[in-house]
Design a protein around this motif. Structure first.
Motif, PDB file in Angstrom:
ATOM      1  N   PHE A 214       0.820  -1.229   0.000  1.00  0.00           N
ATOM      2  CA  PHE A 214       0.000   0.000   0.000  1.00  0.00           C
ATOM      3  C   PHE A 214       0.849   1.274   0.000  1.00  0.00           C
ATOM      4  O   PHE A 214       0.331   2.376   0.129  1.00  0.00           O
ATOM      5  N   GLY A 215       2.176   1.101  -0.103  1.00  0.00           N
ATOM      6  CA  GLY A 215       3.065   2.254  -0.235  1.00  0.00           C
ATOM      7  C   GLY A 215       3.093   3.162   0.988  1.00  0.00           C
ATOM      8  O   GLY A 215       3.153   4.392   0.860  1.00  0.00           O
ATOM      9  N   LEU A 216       3.065   2.568   2.198  1.00  0.00           N
ATOM     10  CA  LEU A 216       3.056   3.402   3.417  1.00  0.00           C
ATOM     11  C   LEU A 216       4.457   3.471   4.026  1.00  0.00           C
ATOM     12  O   LEU A 216       5.186   2.475   4.052  1.00  0.00           O
ATOM     13  N   SER A 217       4.813   4.645   4.546  1.00  0.00           N
ATOM     14  CA  SER A 217       6.144   4.801   5.162  1.00  0.00           C
ATOM     15  C   SER A 217       6.146   4.194   6.577  1.00  0.00           C
ATOM     16  O   SER A 217       5.098   4.011   7.188  1.00  0.00           O
ATOM     17  N   TYR A 218       7.367   3.910   7.076  1.00  0.00           N
ATOM     18  CA  TYR A 218       7.497   3.209   8.361  1.00  0.00           C
ATOM     19  C   TYR A 218       6.868   3.987   9.514  1.00  0.00           C
ATOM     20  O   TYR A 218       6.254   3.397  10.405  1.00  0.00           O
ATOM     21  N   ASP A 219       7.028   5.321   9.516  1.00  0.00           N
ATOM     22  CA  ASP A 219       6.489   6.104  10.643  1.00  0.00           C
ATOM     23  C   ASP A 219       4.962   6.085  10.644  1.00  0.00           C
ATOM     24  O   ASP A 219       4.327   5.999  11.692  1.00  0.00           O
ATOM     25  N   VAL A 220       4.362   6.120   9.434  1.00  0.00           N
ATOM     26  CA  VAL A 220       2.893   6.070   9.359  1.00  0.00           C
ATOM     27  C   VAL A 220       2.398   4.705   9.835  1.00  0.00           C
ATOM     28  O   VAL A 220       1.442   4.601  10.614  1.00  0.00           O
ATOM     29  N   VAL A 221       3.079   3.638   9.396  1.00  0.00           N
ATOM     30  CA  VAL A 221       2.683   2.282   9.819  1.00  0.00           C
ATOM     31  C   VAL A 221       2.785   2.159  11.340  1.00  0.00           C
ATOM     32  O   VAL A 221       1.890   1.604  11.998  1.00  0.00           O
ATOM     33  N   ASP A 222       3.862   2.702  11.937  1.00  0.00           N
ATOM     34  CA  ASP A 222       4.013   2.618  13.393  1.00  0.00           C
ATOM     35  C   ASP A 222       2.917   3.387  14.120  1.00  0.00           C
ATOM     36  O   ASP A 222       2.443   2.958  15.171  1.00  0.00           O
ATOM     37  N   ASP A 223       2.516   4.521  13.528  1.00  0.00           N
ATOM     38  CA  ASP A 223       1.418   5.281  14.142  1.00  0.00           C
ATOM     39  C   ASP A 223       0.109   4.497  14.040  1.00  0.00           C
ATOM     40  O   ASP A 223      -0.691   4.466  14.974  1.00  0.00           O
ATOM     41  N   LEU A 224      -0.084   3.805  12.922  1.00  0.00           N
ATOM     42  CA  LEU A 224      -1.317   3.026  12.711  1.00  0.00           C
ATOM     43  C   LEU A 224      -1.360   1.763  13.562  1.00  0.00           C
ATOM     44  O   LEU A 224      -2.427   1.335  13.992  1.00  0.00           O
ATOM     45  N   THR A 225      -0.183   1.131  13.780  1.00  0.00           N
ATOM     46  CA  THR A 225      -0.188  -0.193  14.426  1.00  0.00           C
ATOM     47  C   THR A 225       0.261  -0.135  15.888  1.00  0.00           C
ATOM     48  O   THR A 225       0.550  -1.167  16.483  1.00  0.00           O
ATOM     49  N   GLY A 226       0.333   1.076  16.471  1.00  0.00           N
ATOM     50  CA  GLY A 226       0.743   1.213  17.870  1.00  0.00           C
ATOM     51  C   GLY A 226      -0.457   1.422  18.779  1.00  0.00           C
ATOM     52  O   GLY A 226      -1.425   0.643  18.753  1.00  0.00           O
ATOM     53  N   ALA A 227      -0.397   2.502  19.556  1.00  0.00           N
ATOM     54  CA  ALA A 227      -1.431   2.763  20.566  1.00  0.00           C
ATOM     55  C   ALA A 227      -2.842   2.852  19.958  1.00  0.00           C
ATOM     56  O   ALA A 227      -3.830   2.512  20.603  1.00  0.00           O
ATOM     57  N   LYS A 228      -2.950   3.300  18.701  1.00  0.00           N
ATOM     58  CA  LYS A 228      -4.279   3.433  18.074  1.00  0.00           C
ATOM     59  C   LYS A 228      -4.989   2.079  17.961  1.00  0.00           C
ATOM     60  O   LYS A 228      -6.204   2.009  17.929  1.00  0.00           O
ATOM     61  N   TYR A 292      14.968   3.156  11.841  1.00  0.00           N
ATOM     62  CA  TYR A 292      15.075   4.552  12.301  1.00  0.00           C
ATOM     63  C   TYR A 292      16.504   4.838  12.713  1.00  0.00           C
ATOM     64  O   TYR A 292      17.269   3.926  13.033  1.00  0.00           O
ATOM     65  N   LYS A 293      16.815   6.130  12.767  1.00  0.00           N
ATOM     66  CA  LYS A 293      18.149   6.536  13.201  1.00  0.00           C
ATOM     67  C   LYS A 293      17.998   7.848  13.953  1.00  0.00           C
ATOM     68  O   LYS A 293      17.299   8.756  13.485  1.00  0.00           O
ATOM     69  N   LYS A 294      18.638   7.909  15.121  1.00  0.00           N
ATOM     70  CA  LYS A 294      18.548   9.146  15.909  1.00  0.00           C
ATOM     71  C   LYS A 294      19.751  10.020  15.578  1.00  0.00           C
ATOM     72  O   LYS A 294      20.890   9.583  15.676  1.00  0.00           O
ATOM     73  N   VAL A 295      19.468  11.239  15.141  1.00  0.00           N
ATOM     74  CA  VAL A 295      20.550  12.183  14.857  1.00  0.00           C
ATOM     75  C   VAL A 295      20.288  13.412  15.714  1.00  0.00           C
ATOM     76  O   VAL A 295      19.322  14.142  15.496  1.00  0.00           O
ATOM     77  N   GLY A 296      21.144  13.609  16.734  1.00  0.00           N
ATOM     78  CA  GLY A 296      20.873  14.686  17.704  1.00  0.00           C
ATOM     79  C   GLY A 296      19.552  14.389  18.379  1.00  0.00           C
ATOM     80  O   GLY A 296      19.339  13.308  18.911  1.00  0.00           O
ATOM     81  N   LYS A 297      18.628  15.355  18.275  1.00  0.00           N
ATOM     82  CA  LYS A 297      17.305  15.137  18.903  1.00  0.00           C
ATOM     83  C   LYS A 297      16.295  14.613  17.891  1.00  0.00           C
ATOM     84  O   LYS A 297      15.171  14.278  18.239  1.00  0.00           O
ATOM     85  N   ASP A 298      16.686  14.557  16.608  1.00  0.00           N
ATOM     86  CA  ASP A 298      15.729  14.168  15.569  1.00  0.00           C
ATOM     87  C   ASP A 298      15.737  12.665  15.335  1.00  0.00           C
ATOM     88  O   ASP A 298      16.786  12.024  15.355  1.00  0.00           O
ATOM     89  N   ILE A 299      14.534  12.141  15.100  1.00  0.00           N
ATOM     90  CA  ILE A 299      14.423  10.731  14.719  1.00  0.00           C
ATOM     91  C   ILE A 299      14.182  10.702  13.207  1.00  0.00           C
ATOM     92  O   ILE A 299      13.167  11.216  12.731  1.00  0.00           O
ATOM     93  N   LEU A 300      15.131  10.114  12.485  1.00  0.00           N
ATOM     94  CA  LEU A 300      14.972   9.993  11.032  1.00  0.00           C
ATOM     95  C   LEU A 300      14.471   8.587  10.711  1.00  0.00           C
ATOM     96  O   LEU A 300      14.728   7.649  11.454  1.00  0.00           O
ATOM     97  N   ARG A 301      13.747   8.450   9.587  1.00  0.00           N
ATOM     98  CA  ARG A 301      13.306   7.116   9.171  1.00  0.00           C
ATOM     99  C   ARG A 301      13.967   6.751   7.854  1.00  0.00           C
ATOM    100  O   ARG A 301      14.311   7.621   7.042  1.00  0.00           O
ATOM    101  N   VAL A 310      15.494   9.944   6.097  1.00  0.00           N
ATOM    102  CA  VAL A 310      14.824  11.233   5.874  1.00  0.00           C
ATOM    103  C   VAL A 310      14.059  11.586   7.149  1.00  0.00           C
ATOM    104  O   VAL A 310      13.811  10.716   7.992  1.00  0.00           O
ATOM    105  N   PRO A 311      13.657  12.867   7.324  1.00  0.00           N
ATOM    106  CA  PRO A 311      12.914  13.225   8.546  1.00  0.00           C
ATOM    107  C   PRO A 311      11.664  12.361   8.724  1.00  0.00           C
ATOM    108  O   PRO A 311      10.956  12.087   7.752  1.00  0.00           O
ATOM    109  N   GLY A 312      11.435  11.916   9.976  1.00  0.00           N
ATOM    110  CA  GLY A 312      10.284  11.046  10.271  1.00  0.00           C
ATOM    111  C   GLY A 312       9.183  11.810  10.993  1.00  0.00           C
ATOM    112  O   GLY A 312       9.158  13.042  10.972  1.00  0.00           O
ATOM    113  N   GLY A 313       8.285  11.074  11.603  1.00  0.00           N
ATOM    114  CA  GLY A 313       7.238  11.714  12.419  1.00  0.00           C
ATOM    115  C   GLY A 313       5.894  11.850  11.730  1.00  0.00           C
ATOM    116  O   GLY A 313       4.973  12.458  12.267  1.00  0.00           O
TER     117      GLY A 313
END
Length: 795
Positions: A214-228, A292-301, A310-313
């Protein structure tokens, strides 16, 4: 019935899992020896000593109290195998290689005692194959005992017998794992990866497959398959990173090698993206990069198309968020199935894949449907199991949709659903038990003696057994509380407010419960039905309900409310029958003060207790500071009170919260003789036993005694410390003000050192300064910030 008491455990292998299993045994006060290979250089136990040191640094903490690391006894396979003969249980937890395990077994088998239970913590290797080469005697005492990571926090342990394991061995072990270590036991069959990993890892692979489709990015999938979805917050890809992508590859390989005839075999291919990441050394969290990769305070996917991070979230679409909030499971599943939104189609696809898989495999993987649901809830952190989800969403309707998808070629394989799915049933869980295709019957719950201690066991959709919220006989019920009993001699008070916050109606309920208990019962237990499922004991006083009172009448109107709370807590303390607080989860602010006033506390290991009022710019006003002063005076026994006040004062002034019940004893919120319970489902049983024991021993309420206080000397000494903290920039000017007022209360006010004051004097000081702070604009800012964002404001 004979007692099975585990006096000592040996854990073989000081890797991540072995060391943490040893740590959890120490949490439960079970002596443990941790073995590993002898070190090539330095002290022979060097490998184990390093692993024990590392336990103190891990987060989440494997030990309830870091200092307890010293209680783990280090050992090595060269010098110390004779120690095994005195162990009642030996758990092997080395790397997942059959040849390595067999080599180790040859070495240790001659040293294992004649009555010792021997178990492997393998996550998926065949238990029967592992036991090859044992004599019949040892074979009968060997089984699999699979803990989930991290072992302190994950409720699931899978117990896997060989064809020769003696049944009483399994029963004894189930009792020990349940009560002593606090676990939820699922008996698994000896099939690859057992129950939870078999279903859970298939679910991860199916999710990765559908996300690509379905062409979904990892951060979107994690938002869909986590607490929701009521699952672990980390979703799918972040969970894979946390587990370790090399570990995932290993578990998938077990399935590839041993499930060649499985209709879903094609799904058991290691996803290309995972192979690529592992080859490049990106193993997930432990190596600093994975999906994912943490760079400084940013979480990249990872963006697989670009082969770069690239920037995640990114989050799920609003419309999907709204569908997932639908309370009716039938409407929710229908909306996902019929939506044209790719995210909804993806969610329907992963539900369908899971239902298809568990229906096809139930007969070969588990004894009955209940075991699959609990394995997923307790091992993967799902709030609802897959069979429960299907049953709640309308069994026959969903079954027909799955059938349509299989026939249309949209499912992951062509295998049809088994005939029993369509035999007119409404689901697999009934009041009689849960369905087992193997037995073609509904299998009731285990009736081992250990489960007599769990008045309300974990519930499944469709079972209809009374829950703690509805069982027993109600004496009084309103919107805030239920006062009830289990047709015996102990009264129970349960709060019904959100997070069990203490509203004015709860305060009234406390008074009513004490009066009723004094009249007709041996004791009163404060306990909440959802505590075992990760609920809170009490998140403190209800700020929201205070707001209109404050708006209408200002600080003057709040004074009487604070008095009422203080009086209710004093009523608990001086009740003529023992009041026992059964604590699990959060006990913060007023919740902490309430338990400090009980005659005794029974706390689940996962209890997070503290006075946190400074976070909203207030000081504890429900008698907590008075209790700190009182306890310090008792401990000081005529010596310098300040010695005993310093630490507890700091805990309140810095809003310190215990990270376990063991640590709560260290912080002084639980007393040394308070009871710590490892299985939250046993909390009510133990709390009632304690109340009865106190009553039967001739319980009398404590006498009201004057309290010796530190007075001006205490205020000045603590004040000097606060000035240093303020001037060093560690605390703000407002923190300094709150800290000074807390110091004044716990020191007993502006009086001579060693003066005697009454409890009421201390309560009046608490109330006076509570109201003074409430009047301050800085505190009002903190309160509004907390109500609006749920986060403390630093000002």
């Amino acid at each position: 019935m004979s007692n099975f008491i585990v006096k000592k455990v040996a854990v073989l292998g000081a890797g991540v899992m072995g060391a943490q299993i040893a740590a959890h045994c120490i949490n439960a006060r079970v002596p443990v020896i941790l073995f590993d290979l002898p070190a090539k250089e330095g002290p022979k136990n060097g490998i184990v000593i390093k692993a024990i040191e590392n336990l103190k640094k891990l987060n989440p903490a494997p030990l309830g109290n870091k200092d307890d690391a010293a209680l783990i006894q280090p050992a090595n396979y060269e010098d110390n195998l004779d120690l095994l003969k005195d162990c009642d249980l030996v758990i092997e937890a080395i790397a997942e290689r059959m040849d390595w395990k067999h080599d180790l077994y040859k070495k240790v088998a001659p040293h294992i005692g004649p009555n010792t239970i021997f178990a492997s913590n393998t996550s998926g290797l065949s238990i029967n194959a592992l036991s090859e080469g044992f004599d019949a005697e040892l074979k009968a005492r060997f089984c699999g005992v699979h803990f989930f990571n991290p072992p302190r926090y994950m409720h699931l342990v899978e117990l896997i017998p060989t064809a020769s394991t003696a049944p009483h061995i399994l029963d004894q072990l189930e009792g020990f794992l349940t009560t002593t270590l606090g676990k939820g036991v699922v008996r698994a069959l000896d099939t690859p990866n057992f129950v939870a990993n078999r279903v859970g890892v298939f679910g991860m692979l199916a999710t990765i497959h559908e996300a690509e489709k379905f062409g979904l990015s990892y951060d979107v999938v994690d938002d869909l398959t986590g607490a929701k979805l009521g699952r672990a917050k980390s979703g799918t890809f972040r969970t894979a990173d946390v587990v370790g992508l090399d570990t995932l590859v290993h578990v998938v390989r077990t399935m590839q090698e041993s499930l060649k005839d499985d209709p879903f075999y094609d799904v058991y291919a290691t996803p290309a993206v995972v192979t690529k990441l592992v080859e490049s050394g990106a193993l997930g969290q432990k190596s600093g990069a994975g999906f994912y990769k943490k760079v400084g305070k940013d979480i990249l996917r990872l963006d697989p198309a670009k082969g770069d991070y690239v920037p995640g979230g990114a989050k799920a679409d609003d419309i999907i968020g709204r569908i997932l909030k639908e309370k009716d499971p039938v409407k929710k599943m229908k909306a996902l199935r019929e939506s044209t939104n790719p995210q909804a189609q993806f969610l329907w696809a992963i539900f369908r894949d899971a239902f298809h898989y568990i229906a096809v495999h139930l007969e070969s993987v588990a004894d009955n449907a209940r075991d699959i649901d609990f394995a997923m809830r307790w091992g993967f952190g799902w709030s609802v199991g897959p069979f429960e989800t299907w049953q709640a969403a309308g069994w026959q309707q969903v079954a027909n949709w799955i059938k349509e998808d299989i026939e249309a070629g949209n499912a992951l394989c062509k295998a049809p659903l088994p005939a029993w799915v369509f035999d007119g049933r409404e689901g697999v869980h009934t009041p009689e038990g849960s369905y087992s295709p193997k037995k073609n019957a509904y299998v009731p719950r285990s009736d081992l003696p250990v489960y007599q201690r769990q008045a309300f066991r974990a519930q499944l959709v469709g079972e209809n057994a009374p829950k703690g919220a509805t069982a027993g006989t109600t004496v009084h019920e309103d919107d805030a509380v239920r006062i009830w009993h289990q047709n015996d001699d102990v009264l129970i008070l349960s709060f019904k407010t959100k997070m069990h916050i203490i509203s004015p109606d709860v305060v009234e309920g406390m008074k009513r419960a004490v009066a009723e208990a004094e009249k007709n019962y041996k004791g009163l237990v404060i306990w909440h039905a959802d505590a075992a499922e990760g609920g809170a004991f009490s998140a403190g006083a209800d700020l929201q309900s205070m707001l209109p009172v404050f708006m209408a009448g200002g600080v003057k109107a709040i004074g009487p409310e604070v008095s009422r709370l203080q009086n209710a807590h004093m009523m608990l303390k001086y009740a003529n029958v023992p009041v026992v607080a059964a604590v699990a989860g959060l006990a913060l602010g007023g919740g902490c003060e309430m338990i400090m006033h009980a005659a005794k506390r029974v706390a689940a290991l996962e209890s997070y207790i503290g006075l946190v009022e400074v976070g909203v710019g207030l000081l504890p006003g429900g008698g907590g500071l008075k209790e700190i002063a009182l306890r310090a005076a008792k401990q000081a026994k005529g010596t310098d009170i300040l010695q005993f006040l310093k630490d507890t004062y700091m805990h309140a002034a810095t809003a310190a919260v215990s990270k376990s019940a063991l640590e709560a004893k260290k912080l002084g919120y639980l007393a040394e003789d308070d009871v710590i319970v490892f299985n939250p489902y046993e909390l009510l049983h133990v709390a009632k036993s304690e109340a009865r024991a106190l009553f039967d021993a001739g319980y009398r309420a404590p006498l009201r005694e004057p309290v010796r206080v530190a007075g001006r000397y205490g205020i000045a000494t603590i004040g000097a410390q606060l000035i240093n903290m303020r001037d060093g920039g560690f605390i703000s000017a407002h923190d300094y003000k709150i800290g000074s007022l807390i110091a004044e209360v716990v020191s007993g006010g502006d009086v001579e050192p060693d003066s005697l004051v009454s409890e009421q004097w201390l309560l009046d000081l608490e109330r006076k300064y509570f109201l003074e702070l409430l009047n301050s604009p800085k505190t009002q800012e903190r309160i509004m910030g907390m109500l609006q964002t749920g986060k403390p404001v630093r000002n």
